[in-house]
Motif scaffolding. Sequence first.
Motif, mmCIF file in Angstrom:
data_model
loop_
_atom_site.group_PDB
_atom_site.id
_atom_site.type_symbol
_atom_site.label_atom_id
_atom_site.label_comp_id
_atom_site.label_asym_id
_atom_site.label_seq_id
_atom_site.Cartn_x
_atom_site.Cartn_y
_atom_site.Cartn_z
ATOM 1 N N TRP A 206 -4.567 -5.631 -3.701
ATOM 2 C CA TRP A 206 -3.238 -5.034 -3.765
ATOM 3 C C TRP A 206 -2.214 -6.057 -4.253
ATOM 4 O O TRP A 206 -1.371 -5.759 -5.115
ATOM 5 N N ALA A 207 -2.268 -7.265 -3.716
ATOM 6 C CA ALA A 207 -1.313 -8.308 -4.076
ATOM 7 C C ALA A 207 -1.451 -8.717 -5.532
ATOM 8 O O ALA A 207 -0.470 -9.121 -6.175
ATOM 9 N N ASP A 208 -2.654 -8.610 -6.058
ATOM 10 C CA ASP A 208 -2.877 -8.936 -7.472
ATOM 11 C C ASP A 208 -2.387 -7.813 -8.380
ATOM 12 O O ASP A 208 -1.816 -8.053 -9.446
ATOM 13 N N PHE A 209 -2.591 -6.561 -7.945
ATOM 14 C CA PHE A 209 -2.239 -5.402 -8.767
ATOM 15 C C PHE A 209 -0.766 -5.024 -8.637
ATOM 16 O O PHE A 209 -0.145 -4.558 -9.590
ATOM 17 N N LEU A 210 -0.199 -5.188 -7.454
ATOM 18 C CA LEU A 210 1.193 -4.854 -7.149
ATOM 19 C C LEU A 210 1.544 -3.429 -7.603
ATOM 20 O O LEU A 210 2.371 -3.219 -8.499
ATOM 21 N N PRO A 211 0.947 -2.446 -6.963
ATOM 22 C CA PRO A 211 1.208 -1.064 -7.378
ATOM 23 C C PRO A 211 2.630 -0.619 -7.064
ATOM 24 O O PRO A 211 3.186 -0.963 -6.022
ATOM 25 N N HIS A 212 3.190 0.156 -7.980
ATOM 26 C CA HIS A 212 4.477 0.776 -7.704
ATOM 27 C C HIS A 212 4.327 1.942 -6.731
ATOM 28 O O HIS A 212 5.213 2.198 -5.917
ATOM 29 N N HIS A 213 3.189 2.631 -6.835
ATOM 30 C CA HIS A 213 2.950 3.829 -6.031
ATOM 31 C C HIS A 213 1.530 3.800 -5.471
ATOM 32 O O HIS A 213 0.602 3.306 -6.125
ATOM 33 N N MET A 214 1.364 4.374 -4.262
ATOM 34 C CA MET A 214 0.058 4.448 -3.616
ATOM 35 C C MET A 214 -0.133 5.831 -3.012
ATOM 36 O O MET A 214 0.801 6.416 -2.470
ATOM 37 N N ILE A 215 -1.379 6.313 -3.093
ATOM 38 C CA ILE A 215 -1.737 7.595 -2.476
ATOM 39 C C ILE A 215 -3.049 7.394 -1.734
ATOM 40 O O ILE A 215 -4.033 6.918 -2.298
ATOM 41 N N ASP A 216 -3.054 7.744 -0.454
ATOM 42 C CA ASP A 216 -4.196 7.513 0.436
ATOM 43 C C ASP A 216 -4.758 8.874 0.846
ATOM 44 O O ASP A 216 -4.020 9.734 1.333
ATOM 45 N N GLY A 294 0.051 -11.198 4.244
ATOM 46 C CA GLY A 294 -1.372 -11.115 3.967
ATOM 47 C C GLY A 294 -2.207 -11.821 5.010
ATOM 48 O O GLY A 294 -1.710 -12.267 6.054
ATOM 49 N N PRO A 295 -3.503 -11.983 4.738
ATOM 50 C CA PRO A 295 -4.433 -12.560 5.716
ATOM 51 C C PRO A 295 -4.087 -13.973 6.165
ATOM 52 O O PRO A 295 -4.380 -14.357 7.297
ATOM 53 N N GLN A 296 -3.475 -14.754 5.293
ATOM 54 C CA GLN A 296 -3.094 -16.117 5.653
ATOM 55 C C GLN A 296 -1.596 -16.239 5.919
ATOM 56 O O GLN A 296 -1.053 -17.345 5.916
ATOM 57 N N GLY A 297 -0.942 -15.106 6.130
ATOM 58 C CA GLY A 297 0.498 -15.123 6.383
ATOM 59 C C GLY A 297 1.348 -15.206 5.129
ATOM 60 O O GLY A 297 2.565 -15.408 5.218
ATOM 61 N N GLU A 298 0.719 -15.025 3.947
ATOM 62 C CA GLU A 298 1.450 -15.147 2.697
ATOM 63 C C GLU A 298 2.170 -13.835 2.351
ATOM 64 O O GLU A 298 1.814 -12.769 2.851
ATOM 65 N N TYR A 299 3.161 -13.948 1.476
ATOM 66 C CA TYR A 299 3.931 -12.794 1.031
ATOM 67 C C TYR A 299 3.936 -12.745 -0.493
ATOM 68 O O TYR A 299 3.910 -13.785 -1.166
ATOM 69 N N VAL A 300 4.002 -11.534 -1.035
ATOM 70 C CA VAL A 300 4.114 -11.380 -2.483
ATOM 71 C C VAL A 300 5.449 -10.762 -2.881
ATOM 72 O O VAL A 300 5.699 -10.522 -4.061
ATOM 73 N N ASN A 301 6.298 -10.502 -1.889
ATOM 74 C CA ASN A 301 7.636 -9.959 -2.147
ATOM 75 C C ASN A 301 7.568 -8.692 -2.995
ATOM 76 O O ASN A 301 8.179 -8.595 -4.067
ATOM 77 N N TRP A 302 6.822 -7.723 -2.483
ATOM 78 C CA TRP A 302 6.624 -6.470 -3.210
ATOM 79 C C TRP A 302 6.578 -5.317 -2.220
ATOM 80 O O TRP A 302 6.007 -5.428 -1.142
#
Length: 373
Positions: A206-216, A294-302
């Motif tokens: 998810w952090a690599d793709f950075l989707p604008h929209h998600m559907i589950d 994320g898993p290591q406490g990181e953020y992607v600001n998204w």
Amino acid sequence: MSRPRRRHIALLAALLIAPMVAPGVANADGPFVPPSQETVNRSSMLSAAEVAAELRSLEARSKGALRVEEVGRSGQGRPLQVAYIGTGSTRVWIQGRIHGNEPYGAEASLDFLKTLVAGGKHAREVLQEISFAIIPIYNPDGFEAFRRQDSIHNVDLNRDWGVDRQIFDQLNSVRAGLGQAPLPERTFTSYTRHRAVESQAFWYAWADFLPHHMIDLHHQGTYYVGDTDEMTTFSVGISLDPGMLTSEQWDTVRRMGVVAADAAGKSGVVNVTRYPYINIPEGVTSAAMLNAPGPQGEYVNWRSNAMFFESRGGIGHKSSGYIVKQNVNGLWAIIDSMSDGSLANVDADRWDEIPARGATISTCVKFPNQCEF
């Protein structure tokens, strides 16, 4: 209070679902077991291996348009696969089967993906506007065991993304505004936070793709449509209180829900409702909307815009076709509205006009597992 007269229940029962209206038995093997069915009929469902093989087949005949990437391995060593397709600047993430015993997210995802790979004019136009990351099976171990959780930690993977202090304080602030008691500190410390390897792998995807929209894509139990005897077959939902979201996010996810409800409801055997209020920041779509760690406490600001579908409980050959189709119709409606720009013009307040999901058709007191979905 008696319920109003029901206009369509006899027709629905005659066509498809009469066995499902009567109280059934809920158990650990699935969201709902019809009264005459002691074990879950899984013959209408693809296996994890079959889904993986189908993805590879689609990749091979896509002439390079589709890329299937293994982003990790499950706790029991099964591949965690993401199918990437499209060149558009708008990025959309679609995931199915995060709960292993909620059946047809995989089939619906594949059905949608097959149309994209087929390469018709409609698909080509969409793929010029949108790039997709599609996960037919988020929880392959649970999928194979036909159980809700993963098979190593017994973790609900949809309660296993990050929650930080800021999000937790915001959650309690929303609760206070609703007149609810704050959640205790032990709730914060008990969040699992990417305990499962599946959660870790897909968060990084998810952090690599950075989707604008998600559907589950999910399943629920079997419920009425509001105060009627109609059966809900399809619900649209949002996993967070509006107070947790920006106003733009709240409007966008409601628009997505309205578009999906309109499209799914066009079928004569589909009854659409609005999923009940929930506010669960530890869920995948919730955390993605909140820029959670994320898993290591990181953020992607998204922050993604995310919502979910819930198909009715009950599985088998009689119901699989329209259950899959209502999901696919909802997906295409949202995607087409994004592709042609019409999503921005949808009246978000129509969200409140979608009928509320009513009481359960089974008995929650007697069969409590039926109400987990």
